[in-house]
Design an enzyme around this catalytic site. Structure first.
Site, short mmCIF file in Angstrom:
data_model
loop_
_atom_site.label_atom_id
_atom_site.label_comp_id
_atom_site.label_asym_id
_atom_site.label_seq_id
_atom_site.Cartn_x
_atom_site.Cartn_y
_atom_site.Cartn_z
N HIS A 63 0.83 -1.19 0.00
CA HIS A 63 0.00 0.00 0.00
C HIS A 63 0.87 1.25 0.00
O HIS A 63 1.89 1.32 0.69
CB HIS A 63 -0.94 0.02 1.21
CG HIS A 63 -2.16 0.84 0.98
ND1 HIS A 63 -2.14 2.23 0.99
CD2 HIS A 63 -3.44 0.48 0.72
CE1 HIS A 63 -3.36 2.67 0.75
NE2 HIS A 63 -4.16 1.64 0.58
N HIS A 64 0.43 2.25 -0.78
CA HIS A 64 1.19 3.49 -0.88
C HIS A 64 1.20 4.26 0.44
O HIS A 64 2.02 5.15 0.64
CB HIS A 64 0.60 4.36 -1.98
CG HIS A 64 1.61 5.24 -2.66
ND1 HIS A 64 2.75 5.70 -2.04
CD2 HIS A 64 1.65 5.75 -3.93
CE1 HIS A 64 3.44 6.45 -2.88
NE2 HIS A 64 2.79 6.50 -4.03
N ALA A 65 0.29 3.93 1.36
CA ALA A 65 0.30 4.57 2.67
C ALA A 65 1.57 4.22 3.45
O ALA A 65 1.95 4.95 4.37
CB ALA A 65 -0.93 4.16 3.48
N ILE B 86 4.70 3.23 1.84
CA ILE B 86 5.95 3.54 1.14
C ILE B 86 5.71 4.44 -0.05
O ILE B 86 4.62 4.45 -0.63
CB ILE B 86 6.67 2.25 0.64
CG1 ILE B 86 5.75 1.48 -0.33
CG2 ILE B 86 7.10 1.38 1.80
CD1 ILE B 86 6.44 0.33 -1.02
N ASN C 197 5.86 8.41 3.11
CA ASN C 197 5.79 9.19 1.88
C ASN C 197 6.35 10.59 2.10
O ASN C 197 5.91 11.31 3.00
CB ASN C 197 4.34 9.29 1.40
CG ASN C 197 3.85 7.98 0.81
OD1 ASN C 197 4.08 7.70 -0.36
ND2 ASN C 197 3.21 7.15 1.62
#
Length: 545
Positions: free
Chosen positions: A138-140, A142, A315
């Protein structure tokens, strides 16, 4: 517990069934000569001893009551590897085209938020004899740069890695069921800290906004109101629509040395060359549908906000707009225009970089953002509003040396990324061991023939290389002697041979479905020449490695 920053949490709040917010990668792996073992089991054993090297693999979300604030990360004391690691055997003949379609389907589904937000699929049955490894996170957790750090946990620089000692478990009883009072207290404390940070950043933010909107004139030295050149609407294209949750994917490789050679010969950057290649490919692809915007296409290009050496798994990224200069027919003139636009974007980002917040107060934000995201996608607004950018193009530096997974060497390292409402195509590039790996991810309804676009990427690379070599012969030949033999690729076919313009009708959708089905049947190791153009066929990614 570890609080998600405002930027990290936004990828959770903006996620909808139509717009999953995970990133991934696809590797083709060469098994050791004479290997006779069970690679799926060997890989699972290998992974079980390395997951502790990156926290993203061993922590999960604890949600706040009523979603009043951003969730927190907590350790998962009961990690179920069978849920996260999957073994897939492809049906015959196991072509690269089949693998790309499989990756598109795997990339379409949401991750389970009750568990650590990652999956790994070990895929066997490839015609080439290789094994494929598809992973998503999940982009949350990385961004692109942090993803490189995660790769260090998954992969090794030796086919015989040294044993890694697993740390002693530090269990927290009932950690996944934190009390309401504990969570609420943590949320309020974190929100107060965020407000303090926000107030302290106001002077820097105001100064940054002033530098953007009231720049100092180079001639008069006086400040005057002026919008940046990149702050203008992009043209509408078939790529700028509401998307579904279905994905299409294609991966291609080109020699990194040739990209560097072109950048050096033309006095541009590697990223400028990548943008120019993508611009040429998009120009060809859209022309197939008789879409030739008078205004240049605009690319949304991620910009890292990380300080040097920072490998935190969160991020730290912003975005700049770059003109792809697709209104310019000459590829070298287009490259120069892209370089100018990119330089202006970098200058603008540099002026505001320090003031861009990566954390902000979250009280009441989750429910509001989630509701607005769902409303935006399902209202059809992306089909009507003028887009700020037509495509997302990202360039992530990767390792310049070979990596190994469970004793097997990685042959390719294709990134798999996120399209979104209003921007149905994402073109992400990562360097790996002497190659530049293009990973194209799109909404399958908007870009069903993504393999054609990927072929255009390779063709445009060869065309630009030939033009650069012809104009900067001596310098280019010294950097890469083989480049002198490269001739420019053919121009797009006449209009009569091109694809018909897309129409949102039942008949059009049926024709599109038949086309996709026909391509699925035709899928083979080497693609035939597309009927729509006279462009010579381009070898598939498997033959480029």
């Amino acid at each position: 517990m570890i609080h998600l920053s405002g930027m990290d949490a936004s990828f959770l709040h903006l996620e909808t069934p139509e717009s999953p917010m995970h990133v991934g990668s696809l590797q083709l792996i060469d098994l050791p000569p004479g290997y006779q073992g069970d690679f799926a089991e060997d890989a699972k054993k290998y992974l079980s001893g390395r997951l502790h090297l990156a926290s993203v693999f061993v922590r999960k979300l604890a949600m706040m009551p009523f979603d009043l604030a951003n969730p927190v990360w907590v350790d998962d004391d009961d990690l179920d590897l069978d849920h996260h690691i999957h073994h897939v055997i492809m049906p015959r003949p196991g072509t690269m085209a089949q693998l790309e379609r499989l990756v598109g389907r795997l990339h379409s589904s949401l991750l389970d938020r009750s568990r650590p937000l990652w999956e790994i699929h070990i895929i066997e049955g490839l015609q080439s004899g290789q094994v494929a490894l598809y992973s998503k996170m999940h982009h949350a957790a990385i961004d692109g740069q942090a993803g490189v750090a995660v790769a260090k946990a998954l992969f090794d620089i030796s086919e015989n890695p040294a044993p890694i000692k697993v740390p002693r478990a530090n269990r927290r009883a009932n950690s996944s069921q934190l009390g309401v009072a504990e969570l609420a207290s943590a949320a309020l404390t974190n929100t107060m800290q965020q407000y303090v940070k926000l107030i302290k950043s106001i002077p820097a933010t105001a100064k940054a906004i002033s530098s953007v909107l009231m720049p100092v004139s180079e001639t008069t030295g006086q400040r005057s109101f002026e919008l940046p050149k990149s702050f203008k609407a992009a043209p509408r294209t078939p790529l700028n629509v509401s998307i579904t949750n279905q994905r299409s994917f294609a991966g291609r490789s080109v020699p990194l040395a040739e990209i560097k050679q072109m950048a050096k010969a033309t006095g541009t950057s590697l990223n400028d060359i990548v943008l120019a290649i993508c611009a040429g490919a998009l120009k060809r692809y859209l022309a197939d549908y008789d879409c030739r915007p008078a205004k240049p296409l605009m690319a949304a290009v991620p910009v890292s906000l990380r300080s040097e050496g920072n490998t935190d798994l969160n991020n730290q990224v912003s975005m700049m707009l770059v003109s792809l200069a697709t209104d310019i027919s000459d590829p070298l003139e287009r490259l120069a225009a892209i370089h100018d636009s990119s330089s202006e974007g970098k200058k603008l980002t540099g002026n505001v970089k320090a003031a861009i917040p990566t954390d902000f107060p979250s009280l009441g934000v989750p429910s509001l953002m989630a509701g607005l995201a769902a409303l935006y996608g399902r209202s059809g607004l992306p089909d009507k509003l003028p887009p700020m950018a037509n495509v997302a193009i990202s360039n992530v530096p990767g390792p310049s040396f070979p990596l190994y997974f469970a004793g097997a060497k990685l042959a390719t390292y294709y990134p798999v990324s996120i399209p979104g409402h209003g921007m149905a195509l994402n073109m992400t590039v990562q360097s790996y061991n002497g190659s530049l790996e293009f990973g194209l991810t799109a909404c399958r309804r908007a870009v069903p023939d993504i393999a054609d676009l990927a072929d255009y990427v390779v063709a445009e690379h060869k065309k630009l290389l030939g033009l650069v070599t012809a104009r900067h012969g001596d310098a280019a030949a010294k950097a890469s002697p083989a480049a002198a033999a490269v001739a420019p690729a053919a121009e797009p076919a006449p209009a009569a041979a091109r694809k018909p313009a897309r129409k949102k009708t039942v008949a059009g959708k049926a024709a599109g479905a038949k086309k996709v089905a026909a391509k699925a049947v035709r899928g083979n190791a080497t693609r035939p020449v597309p009927r729509k153009t006279a462009t010579p066929s381009v070898k598939r990614a498997a033959s480029l490695n």
